[in-house]
Design a protein around this motif. Structure first.
Motif, PDB file in Angstrom:
ATOM      1  N   PHE A  70       0.763  -0.857  -0.190  1.00  0.00           N
ATOM      2  CA  PHE A  70      -0.165  -0.160   0.167  1.00  0.00           C
ATOM      3  C   PHE A  70       0.868   1.873   0.204  1.00  0.00           C
ATOM      4  O   PHE A  70       1.912   1.399   0.676  1.00  0.00           O
ATOM      5  CB  PHE A  70      -1.196  -0.347   1.588  1.00  0.00           C
ATOM      6  CG  PHE A  70      -0.664   0.754   2.677  1.00  0.00           C
ATOM      7  CD1 PHE A  70      -0.619   1.879   2.921  1.00  0.00           C
ATOM      8  CD2 PHE A  70       0.651  -0.442   3.151  1.00  0.00           C
ATOM      9  CE1 PHE A  70      -0.226   2.539   4.399  1.00  0.00           C
ATOM     10  CE2 PHE A  70       0.578  -0.008   4.633  1.00  0.00           C
ATOM     11  CZ  PHE A  70       0.851   1.057   5.039  1.00  0.00           C
ATOM     12  N   SER A  71      -0.039   2.261  -0.545  1.00  0.00           N
ATOM     13  CA  SER A  71       1.115   3.679   0.267  1.00  0.00           C
ATOM     14  C   SER A  71       0.325   4.330   0.128  1.00  0.00           C
ATOM     15  O   SER A  71      -1.240   4.883   0.825  1.00  0.00           O
ATOM     16  CB  SER A  71       1.638   4.187  -1.748  1.00  0.00           C
ATOM     17  OG  SER A  71       0.151   4.930  -2.336  1.00  0.00           O
ATOM     18  N   ALA A  72       0.037   6.112   0.540  1.00  0.00           N
ATOM     19  CA  ALA A  72      -0.412   6.891   0.986  1.00  0.00           C
ATOM     20  C   ALA A  72      -1.615   7.118   0.281  1.00  0.00           C
ATOM     21  O   ALA A  72      -2.635   7.579   0.528  1.00  0.00           O
ATOM     22  CB  ALA A  72       0.354   8.372   1.467  1.00  0.00           C
ATOM     23  N   LYS A  73      -1.837   6.510  -0.956  1.00  0.00           N
ATOM     24  CA  LYS A  73      -3.125   6.906  -1.754  1.00  0.00           C
ATOM     25  C   LYS A  73      -3.584   5.222  -2.245  1.00  0.00           C
ATOM     26  O   LYS A  73      -4.515   5.848  -2.663  1.00  0.00           O
ATOM     27  CB  LYS A  73      -1.914   6.645  -3.427  1.00  0.00           C
ATOM     28  CG  LYS A  73      -1.886   8.022  -3.296  1.00  0.00           C
ATOM     29  CD  LYS A  73      -0.743   8.532  -4.717  1.00  0.00           C
ATOM     30  CE  LYS A  73       0.002   9.548  -4.545  1.00  0.00           C
ATOM     31  NZ  LYS A  73       1.203  10.102  -6.160  1.00  0.00           N
ATOM     32  N   GLY A  74      -3.226   4.740  -1.186  1.00  0.00           N
ATOM     33  CA  GLY A  74      -4.357   3.840  -1.085  1.00  0.00           C
ATOM     34  C   GLY A  74      -3.217   1.580  -1.746  1.00  0.00           C
ATOM     35  O   GLY A  74      -2.507   1.835  -1.127  1.00  0.00           O
ATOM     36  N   VAL A  75      -4.355   0.900  -1.301  1.00  0.00           N
ATOM     37  CA  VAL A  75      -3.907  -0.227  -1.295  1.00  0.00           C
ATOM     38  C   VAL A  75      -3.794  -0.971  -2.394  1.00  0.00           C
ATOM     39  O   VAL A  75      -4.373  -0.506  -3.476  1.00  0.00           O
ATOM     40  CB  VAL A  75      -5.014  -1.209  -0.619  1.00  0.00           C
ATOM     41  CG1 VAL A  75      -4.775  -1.034   0.483  1.00  0.00           C
ATOM     42  CG2 VAL A  75      -6.252  -1.756  -0.950  1.00  0.00           C
ATOM     43  N   GLY A  76      -2.391  -1.482  -2.629  1.00  0.00           N
ATOM     44  CA  GLY A  76      -1.624  -2.728  -3.909  1.00  0.00           C
ATOM     45  C   GLY A  76      -2.588  -3.211  -4.409  1.00  0.00           C
ATOM     46  O   GLY A  76      -3.719  -3.938  -3.146  1.00  0.00           O
ATOM     47  N   ASN A  77      -1.623  -4.583  -5.054  1.00  0.00           N
ATOM     48  CA  ASN A  77      -2.156  -5.978  -5.793  1.00  0.00           C
ATOM     49  C   ASN A  77      -2.281  -6.743  -3.788  1.00  0.00           C
ATOM     50  O   ASN A  77      -1.246  -6.251  -3.251  1.00  0.00           O
ATOM     51  CB  ASN A  77      -1.603  -6.353  -6.454  1.00  0.00           C
ATOM     52  CG  ASN A  77      -1.325  -5.866  -7.145  1.00  0.00           C
ATOM     53  OD1 ASN A  77      -2.309  -4.874  -7.606  1.00  0.00           O
ATOM     54  ND2 ASN A  77      -1.093  -6.284  -8.162  1.00  0.00           N
ATOM     55  N   LEU A  78      -2.909  -7.819  -3.602  1.00  0.00           N
ATOM     56  CA  LEU A  78      -2.607  -8.223  -2.595  1.00  0.00           C
ATOM     57  C   LEU A  78      -2.384 -10.106  -3.638  1.00  0.00           C
ATOM     58  O   LEU A  78      -2.551 -10.886  -4.265  1.00  0.00           O
ATOM     59  CB  LEU A  78      -3.726  -9.154  -1.701  1.00  0.00           C
ATOM     60  CG  LEU A  78      -4.012  -9.775  -0.854  1.00  0.00           C
ATOM     61  CD1 LEU A  78      -2.989  -9.557   1.027  1.00  0.00           C
ATOM     62  CD2 LEU A  78      -5.061 -10.240  -0.271  1.00  0.00           C
ATOM     63  N   ALA A  79      -0.797 -11.174  -2.996  1.00  0.00           N
ATOM     64  CA  ALA A  79      -0.752 -11.920  -3.699  1.00  0.00           C
ATOM     65  C   ALA A  79      -0.408 -12.896  -2.507  1.00  0.00           C
ATOM     66  O   ALA A  79      -0.324 -12.565  -1.714  1.00  0.00           O
ATOM     67  CB  ALA A  79       0.456 -11.887  -4.428  1.00  0.00           C
ATOM     68  N   VAL A  80      -1.017 -14.510  -2.398  1.00  0.00           N
ATOM     69  CA  VAL A  80      -0.876 -15.454  -2.083  1.00  0.00           C
ATOM     70  C   VAL A  80       0.034 -16.471  -1.916  1.00  0.00           C
ATOM     71  O   VAL A  80       0.372 -16.650  -2.917  1.00  0.00           O
ATOM     72  CB  VAL A  80      -2.877 -16.450  -2.219  1.00  0.00           C
ATOM     73  CG1 VAL A  80      -2.655 -17.593  -1.457  1.00  0.00           C
ATOM     74  CG2 VAL A  80      -3.986 -15.367  -2.308  1.00  0.00           C
ATOM     75  N   ILE A  81       0.263 -16.731  -1.145  1.00  0.00           N
ATOM     76  CA  ILE A  81       1.370 -17.389  -0.971  1.00  0.00           C
ATOM     77  C   ILE A  81       1.149 -18.973  -0.992  1.00  0.00           C
ATOM     78  O   ILE A  81       1.180 -19.347  -0.089  1.00  0.00           O
ATOM     79  CB  ILE A  81       2.893 -16.741   0.594  1.00  0.00           C
ATOM     80  CG1 ILE A  81       2.636 -15.223  -0.123  1.00  0.00           C
ATOM     81  CG2 ILE A  81       3.612 -17.886   0.313  1.00  0.00           C
ATOM     82  CD1 ILE A  81       3.593 -14.770   1.117  1.00  0.00           C
ATOM     83  N   ASN A  82       1.483 -19.575  -1.643  1.00  0.00           N
ATOM     84  CA  ASN A  82       1.846 -20.869  -1.408  1.00  0.00           C
ATOM     85  C   ASN A  82       2.785 -21.500  -0.948  1.00  0.00           C
ATOM     86  O   ASN A  82       3.627 -21.346  -1.597  1.00  0.00           O
ATOM     87  CB  ASN A  82       1.381 -22.067  -2.648  1.00  0.00           C
ATOM     88  CG  ASN A  82      -0.225 -21.319  -2.309  1.00  0.00           C
ATOM     89  OD1 ASN A  82      -0.844 -21.663  -2.336  1.00  0.00           O
ATOM     90  ND2 ASN A  82      -0.611 -21.131  -4.375  1.00  0.00           N
ATOM     91  N   GLY A  83       2.907 -22.345   0.582  1.00  0.00           N
ATOM     92  CA  GLY A  83       4.037 -22.891   0.731  1.00  0.00           C
ATOM     93  C   GLY A  83       5.075 -21.710   1.846  1.00  0.00           C
ATOM     94  O   GLY A  83       4.410 -20.460   1.663  1.00  0.00           O
ATOM     95  N   ASN A  84       6.550 -22.431   1.588  1.00  0.00           N
ATOM     96  CA  ASN A  84       6.797 -21.991   2.539  1.00  0.00           C
ATOM     97  C   ASN A  84       7.752 -20.446   1.102  1.00  0.00           C
ATOM     98  O   ASN A  84       8.328 -20.567  -0.002  1.00  0.00           O
ATOM     99  CB  ASN A  84       8.312 -22.666   3.473  1.00  0.00           C
ATOM    100  CG  ASN A  84       7.465 -22.505   3.819  1.00  0.00           C
ATOM    101  OD1 ASN A  84       6.709 -22.220   5.040  1.00  0.00           O
ATOM    102  ND2 ASN A  84       7.803 -24.042   4.828  1.00  0.00           N
ATOM    103  N   MET A  85       7.787 -18.750   1.564  1.00  0.00           N
ATOM    104  CA  MET A  85       8.651 -18.342   0.735  1.00  0.00           C
ATOM    105  C   MET A  85      10.359 -18.264   0.186  1.00  0.00           C
ATOM    106  O   MET A  85      10.761 -17.902   1.755  1.00  0.00           O
ATOM    107  CB  MET A  85       7.715 -16.814   0.461  1.00  0.00           C
ATOM    108  CG  MET A  85       8.395 -15.669  -0.473  1.00  0.00           C
ATOM    109  SD  MET A  85       7.763 -14.000  -0.507  1.00  0.00           S
ATOM    110  CE  MET A  85       6.756 -14.257   0.291  1.00  0.00           C
ATOM    111  N   ASN A  86      10.395 -18.313  -0.963  1.00  0.00           N
ATOM    112  CA  ASN A  86      12.281 -17.997  -1.136  1.00  0.00           C
ATOM    113  C   ASN A  86      12.346 -16.704  -1.866  1.00  0.00           C
ATOM    114  O   ASN A  86      11.376 -16.432  -1.945  1.00  0.00           O
ATOM    115  CB  ASN A  86      12.293 -19.093  -1.589  1.00  0.00           C
ATOM    116  CG  ASN A  86      12.186 -20.386  -2.711  1.00  0.00           C
ATOM    117  OD1 ASN A  86      11.604 -18.902  -3.542  1.00  0.00           O
ATOM    118  ND2 ASN A  86      11.733 -20.964  -2.852  1.00  0.00           N
ATOM    119  N   GLY A  87      14.016 -16.857  -2.316  1.00  0.00           N
ATOM    120  CA  GLY A  87      13.771 -15.624  -3.085  1.00  0.00           C
ATOM    121  C   GLY A  87      13.237 -15.931  -4.604  1.00  0.00           C
ATOM    122  O   GLY A  87      12.920 -14.568  -4.744  1.00  0.00           O
ATOM    123  N   PRO A  88      13.290 -17.097  -4.908  1.00  0.00           N
ATOM    124  CA  PRO A  88      12.357 -17.254  -5.935  1.00  0.00           C
ATOM    125  C   PRO A  88      11.010 -16.337  -6.465  1.00  0.00           C
ATOM    126  O   PRO A  88      10.562 -16.464  -7.142  1.00  0.00           O
ATOM    127  CB  PRO A  88      12.580 -17.920  -7.051  1.00  0.00           C
ATOM    128  CG  PRO A  88      13.927 -18.738  -6.392  1.00  0.00           C
ATOM    129  CD  PRO A  88      14.093 -18.420  -5.426  1.00  0.00           C
TER     130      PRO A  88
END
Length: 159
Positions: A70-88
């Motif tokens: 989000f920013s001062a202008k509102g919310v941006g995208n929302l992403a669902v994370i499947n599993g444990n997040m890593n760099g890629p």
């Protein structure tokens, strides 16, 4: 010392600077219960009183993981994370969401993207994507999640 350096560098920036920051982070939402120890205060003889018991579910009850911004202008995208997040996986989330969110929120040229010093944020693939897209990263003080206002947004979402 690094927190002080962060404050000295950014503490007196005008509101117009902060209006052009795209804050982001990941969060985990437990579907049932808490990750931590739960303490219950009770008087003698109240061991089985409903107000003094905490329901449980075997194997944790499940969780949902999200990345959002989000920013001062509102919310941006929302992403669902499947599993444990890593760099890629983090790079893929940034690739699909960061620039699109900045455009959606009408951030001005030269906007900044802070992220903490989590290993997936500083991984080679994440840093390469940032260089590739010429993103301006707000230098972050280590061990300072409390400086990121998205933590307050996640708290509201969880409530």
């Amino acid at each position: 010392m690094k927190r002080l350096k962060f404050v000295m560098r950014y503490g007196k920036k005008p509101q117009t600077f902060w209006d052009n920051v795209l804050w982001s982070d990941e969060t985990k939402i437990n579907l049932f219960g808490s990750d931590g120890m739960v303490r219950v205060w009770r008087k003698p003889g109240e061991e089985c009183a409903p107000s003094c018991t905490v329901p449980t579910v075997k194997h944790g009850g499940g969780r949902l993981m999200f990345w959002g911004c989000f920013s001062a202008k509102g919310v941006g995208n929302l992403a669902v994370i499947n599993g444990n997040m890593n760099g890629p996986m983090y790079r893929d989330i940034m690739d699909k969401n960061v620039l699109q969110s900045a455009k959606k929120l009408n951030l001005k040229k030269g906007w900044h993207y802070p992220h903490d010093n989590d290993p997936k944020h500083t991984s080679f693939v994440a840093r390469a994507w940032i260089v590739e897209t010429k993103l301006k990263v707000l230098e972050w003080a280590p061990y300072s999640p409390d400086l990121n206002p998205i933590e307050h947004l996640w708290s509201e979402v969880k409530e």
